[in-house]
Design an enzyme around this catalytic site. Structure first.
Site, short mmCIF file in Angstrom:
data_model
loop_
_atom_site.label_atom_id
_atom_site.label_comp_id
_atom_site.label_asym_id
_atom_site.label_seq_id
_atom_site.Cartn_x
_atom_site.Cartn_y
_atom_site.Cartn_z
N PRO A 80 0.83 -1.21 0.00
CA PRO A 80 0.00 0.00 0.00
C PRO A 80 0.86 1.25 0.00
O PRO A 80 1.32 1.70 1.04
CB PRO A 80 -0.81 -0.14 1.29
CG PRO A 80 -0.01 -1.03 2.16
CD PRO A 80 0.80 -1.93 1.29
N ASP A 135 5.58 2.64 2.47
CA ASP A 135 4.76 1.44 2.64
C ASP A 135 3.93 1.66 3.91
O ASP A 135 4.46 1.64 5.02
CB ASP A 135 5.68 0.22 2.80
CG ASP A 135 4.89 -1.08 3.01
OD1 ASP A 135 3.67 -0.99 3.29
OD2 ASP A 135 5.49 -2.15 2.88
N HIS A 136 2.63 1.88 3.73
CA HIS A 136 1.79 2.30 4.87
C HIS A 136 1.71 1.22 5.94
O HIS A 136 1.33 1.48 7.08
CB HIS A 136 0.39 2.67 4.38
CG HIS A 136 -0.24 3.77 5.19
ND1 HIS A 136 -0.16 3.83 6.56
CD2 HIS A 136 -0.93 4.88 4.82
CE1 HIS A 136 -0.79 4.91 6.99
NE2 HIS A 136 -1.26 5.57 5.95
N ARG A 137 2.10 -0.01 5.62
CA ARG A 137 2.03 -1.05 6.64
C ARG A 137 3.03 -0.81 7.75
O ARG A 137 2.82 -1.19 8.90
CB ARG A 137 2.29 -2.43 6.01
CG ARG A 137 1.20 -2.86 5.04
CD ARG A 137 1.59 -4.13 4.33
NE ARG A 137 2.80 -3.95 3.53
CZ ARG A 137 3.42 -4.93 2.89
NH1 ARG A 137 2.96 -6.16 2.96
NH2 ARG A 137 4.50 -4.69 2.18
#
Lengths: 438, 481
Positions: A229, A410-412
């Site tokens: 994401p 990377d939004h994680r």
């Protein structure tokens, strides 16, 4: 007895290789250590040295041909020997006899735990699966540390399928963390799309095979863009101070014969400094997405364009290196990268990436993350822009050197606020450039 | 050097040549001999290195004298009255030197037992036709494996260059003829703090300057704060966040000028100054800088198997570096562990049998009173790395043993991974901290978790039982709190 020579693993991420050329011909005598072929892997052209002795009885692959890992390349044996049965047995034999020099899948030296190649899971599963089960059948107790057991239980890893690297073969934490094969990770692997457009060639169109490097990049980038994401943060940097600083640095180093520092070197250093100051941003995602790998080292991958593809050599511990050392190292890595002469450990295991298209006049762009890293910094050109400057309480328009940075996160593992802090630290380093030499 | 023929023989016959006879080199030599290698050690000065001769061991002797002295001064509280108690500085120094001598002879005896040759020469690295060579005396060493274990030496600040008279390094500070009346210690790492403690305990007026905001900067913040508070009570003056500016020689000794944490300029007149601002790789003694090697911040760069790297970052076949000369943490036990790991690689042991060196759980100790022992991540570091942690702390105030001895200062602190119970770090001030930390080292190395510690019975009444109490406290199950 004649044996098949199989395609070896010559780079940590290779799944197949293109036979570039044969260095020996049919009938040639081969001594241990002789290079018998050159193989184009996903990253570089590699020599294939054979560790056995004998004669090359038959070459089974032609130059230019793509050969899967472990598939037969040639037949080795004594002159006059009958090997027809061996070839007839074909792939069956390939499964039984090990590739002569194929080293066990070994992570790149110094790459730490972050090398999660797509090839590893299936390969390791194949290697350790059946062997370990026989151990279990013989009633062998699994030797594992309490911590390894605890983590394995949390992650759903079967200890019987893991090789231990601790004292006496005991399974320890690092073995469990390196274990592939969690259902969720496998599910996350991209399936080859079944809905591709049918091929239509019009006059003047021709089909051109892609290089191994291009194919690997295509697969990894597709996987990244589809499963990571991404979100993007953009900031403009006032480069007046940095450009003056660089001129002074280079004027001084010209006198002493030192390395010339590029704008990119300054940005790399600013990025490395920011990552050192914000360790939460210097993390990679672990397979399965249940954990992050926290890095103590700050290893920056730098995207280098090649004629046909891209390579990302890594500047290790960039936060600890001087600008001169970075300049020298980047120049050396880029030059050897263009000649495809980098060793695997020199282009894997980075913790964050940097991509610069400023030299092509690009104003700004957003780059695709190189997994498992948490982000990539995309750099545009330095240009004069009309800028509102406040002097003595009055607004003026002034021509100032500016540059636009775009951070893909990377939004994680890298949230908006943290990403913003990281970008702010990078900007701070470039706008107050003496921070980069402190 | 008159010893020409005799010492040259062993070098040419050896399969492993080790340069440096300190805790890295001598331990590597013995391990290599155990693994069946012919070994020679080139050591121009004393076997045992800085550790045995000028570091760990002789300072422990001095600290023991100081500690006994201050314990007797406090003795009246527990019924031991010593009238006319005084400290005999010369005798304490003599004792310390005697201990060092004994250590050196001990290493020499171990070499004999293991058939290791000691070559009393200087070794130099050289590039000849692109190849790296080691020259000992006049001989070019042809051994297939050469291990550099040349250690480290004190760093100096600009304007504070040791002269051996008024400006000292640890080397002079442990063998002064006369006890100084006053002393400024620049640098509050383990070396600086141990000497500050020693001299303060025997009656010297001590002031410590530290540039960073905490003393013992490598330690957990709470640990540093507790040690600072206790040492202040004992009479040491601290200036943290202070920048040394300059010094000048005056009649009484030295005038030291510095900027304090608020940026205010201060001056102190003292008899001696101890510079303890850190150490750097001993690269010049073997000419490493000119040998085309990769050098990283003053230390030799090596790969995972301790192979030296050339300036292009490629391993140099047959050359290795271990211990302080390849970078921190600069500790004798780390050097020994690296020496063992390095020669086990050389001997080709199977990888599972090779004793790995995990720098992230390397223990450290500072032997002032209260003692400090620590291992692994501090609470602050663990948080900065984003670890989900549980912290437990047990004060010695609540320990029966500590009440009985009157040594109630300090605490045991553990940092656990909240999800797995992994012991990420342990930090002890007080008690017998430097020994107690060993239990946590074993637990971490064996990958025991908080659970195994809870299921262990420890003897009562001891300082050691507080280790378990701290783990209990982390899990909210403390019995004695």
């Amino acid at each position: 007895m004649a044996t098949l020579i199989l395609m070896p693993r010559l780079s940590p991420t290779m799944e197949e290789g293109v036979l570039a050329k044969w260095c020996k011909q049919e009938g040639d005598k081969v001594n241990p250590g002789d290079i018998i072929a050159e193989v184009e892997t996903d990253k570089a052209n590699m020599d294939f040295p054979l560790e056995e002795e004998g004669h090359l009885l038959k070459l089974l692959a032609q130059p230019g041909q793509t050969v899967k890992l472990g598939a037969p390349l040639a037949v080795l044996g004594e002159l006059g020997e009958d090997f027809s049965a061996l070839i007839a047995a074909g792939s069956d034999a390939a499964k039984v006899s090990a590739a002569p020099t194929a080293e066990p899948a070994k992570p790149a030296v110094g790459a730490g735990v972050s090398v999660v190649s797509v090839a590893q899971p299936e390969n390791q599963a194949a290697k350790t699966g059946p062997a370990k089960q026989t151990d279990a059948q013989t009633g062998g107790r699994v030797k594992a540390s309490p911590l390894a057991r605890r983590i394995a239980a949390d992650l759903g890893v079967d200890l019987r399928k893991i090789d231990g690297t601790g004292p006496g073969g005991r399974i320890v934490k690092r073995d469990v963390l390196a274990a592939p094969a969690r259902a969720s990770f496998q599910a996350a692997q991209p399936e080859h799309s079944t809905q591709e457009e049918p091929l239509s060639l019009l006059p003047g169109d021709s089909l051109v095979p892609l290089s191994m490097m291009r194919r690997t990049a295509a697969r990894r980038l597709q996987q990244s863009k589809q499963t990571v994401p991404h979100f993007y943060l953009v900031s403009d940097v006032d480069m007046e101070a940095a450009m003056t600083f660089r001129e002074q640095l280079n004027a001084a180093s010209e006198k002493t014969g030192g390395e010339k520092v590029s704008v990119n070197d300054l940005i790399l250093k600013a990025l490395a400094r920011a990552l050192r100051l914000l360790p939460m941003a210097n993390r990679s995602i672990a397979p399965g997405g249940q954990q992050a790998v926290a890095h103590e080292r700050v290893d920056v991958s730098v995207a280098v364009a090649l004629d046909d593809g891209l390579i990302t050599p890594v500047v290790r511990n960039a936060d600890q290196k001087s600008l001169g050392a970075i300049a020298k190292e980047v120049r050396d890595l880029a030059a050897r990268g263009r000649e495809k002469k980098l060793r695997p450990e020199e282009y894997s295991g980075g913790t964050f990436s940097l991509s610069n298209l400023g030299m092509y006049g690009i104003r700004e762009f957003a780059a695709i993350i190189n997994p498992p890293e948490s982000g990539i910094l995309a750099v545009g050109r330095v240009e004069k822009r009309a800028t509102v400057v406040e002097k003595n309480g009055q607004d003026h328009i002034e021509a100032r050197k500016k540059m636009t940075l775009t951070l893909s996160c990377d939004h994680r593992i890298l949230d908006g606020a943290l990403g913003a802090q990281l970008l702010a630290k990078i900007v701070e380093g470039l706008q107050t450039p003496w921070l980069l030499v402190l | 050097m008159e010893k020409t023929a005799a010492p040259q023989q062993p070098v040419s016959k050896a399969e492993v040549v080790i340069v440096g006879g300190g805790p890295g080199g001598y331990v590597a030599a013995i391990r290599a001999a155990q693994l069946g290698k012919k070994v020679a050690v080139v050591e121009r000065a004393h076997l045992g290195g800085i550790c045995a001769n000028w570091g760990c061991i002789p300072t422990k002797a001095l600290l023991h004298s100081a500690e006994l002295f201050s314990a007797l001064k406090r003795g009246a509280q527990v019924g031991v009255v010593a009238d006319g108690l005084r400290f005999d500085f010369a005798a304490a120094i003599a004792h310390s030197r005697k201990v060092a001598d004994k250590q050196r002879r001990g290493v020499s005896a171990l070499f004999q037992k293991n058939g290791i040759e000691h070559v009393e020469q200087t070794a130099t690295l050289r590039r000849e036709a692109g190849k790296l060579r080691l020259v000992v005396g006049t001989e070019v060493v042809s051994a297939p494996h050469i291990v550099l274990a040349v250690g480290a030496k004190p760093k100096t600040l600009p304007g504070l260059v040791p002269d051996g008279k008024n400006i000292l390094t640890y080397f002079e500070a442990m063998k002064l003829d006369k006890q100084p009346k006053s002393l400024v210690v620049v640098g509050a790492g383990a070396i600086g703090i141990e000497f500050a403690y020693f001299y303060n305990a025997i009656g010297t007026e001590v002031t410590v300057l530290e540039a960073l905001p905490q003393i013992l900067p490598a330690e957990d913040e709470e640990v540093s704060e507790a040690v600072k508070r206790d040492l202040q009570k004992q009479g040491i003056r601290f200036h943290v966040g202070a920048r040394f500016e300059r010094m000048e020689t005056i009649e009484a000794g030295v005038r030291v000028a510095f900027l304090d944490a608020l940026g205010k300029r201060q001056e102190i007149d003292v008899e001696k100054v101890l510079s303890a601002v850190g150490v750097t790789g001993n690269l010049d003694v073997v000419g490493a800088q000119k040998a085309g090697l990769r050098i990283d911040r003053g230390f030799l760069a090596v790969d995972d198997e301790f192979r030296l790297l050339d300036d292009a970052g490629r391993p140099v076949p047959g050359f290795y570096a271990i211990g302080d000369c390849k970078g921190g943490p600069l500790l004798a036990h780390k050097a020994s562990a690296e020496g063992i790991c390095c020669v086990e690689h050389i001997a080709g042991l199977p990888s599972q049998e090779i004793r790995r060196v995990d720098l992230s759980s390397m223990p450290g100790a500072t032997f002032c009173r209260p003692e400090v022992g620590s291992m692994g991540l501090s609470e602050q570091k663990a948080k900065a790395l984003g670890r989900n942690i549980q912290v437990g702390k047990f004060p010695f105030q609540a320990s029966g043993k500590a009440q009985a001895t009157g040594e109630t200062q300090g605490f045991v602190k553990v940092v656990l991974d909240k999800e797995t119970g992994e012991i990420l770090g342990a930090h002890i001030v007080g008690g017998t901290a430097s020994d107690m930390i060993s239990a946590f080292c074993v637990a971490r190395s064996g990958e025991l978790t908080a659970t195994e510690i809870l299921h262990t019975v420890l003897p009562h009444p001891t300082y050691g039982e507080t280790l378990k109490s701290a783990v209990e406290q982390a899990l909210g199950e403390a019995i004695d709190l």
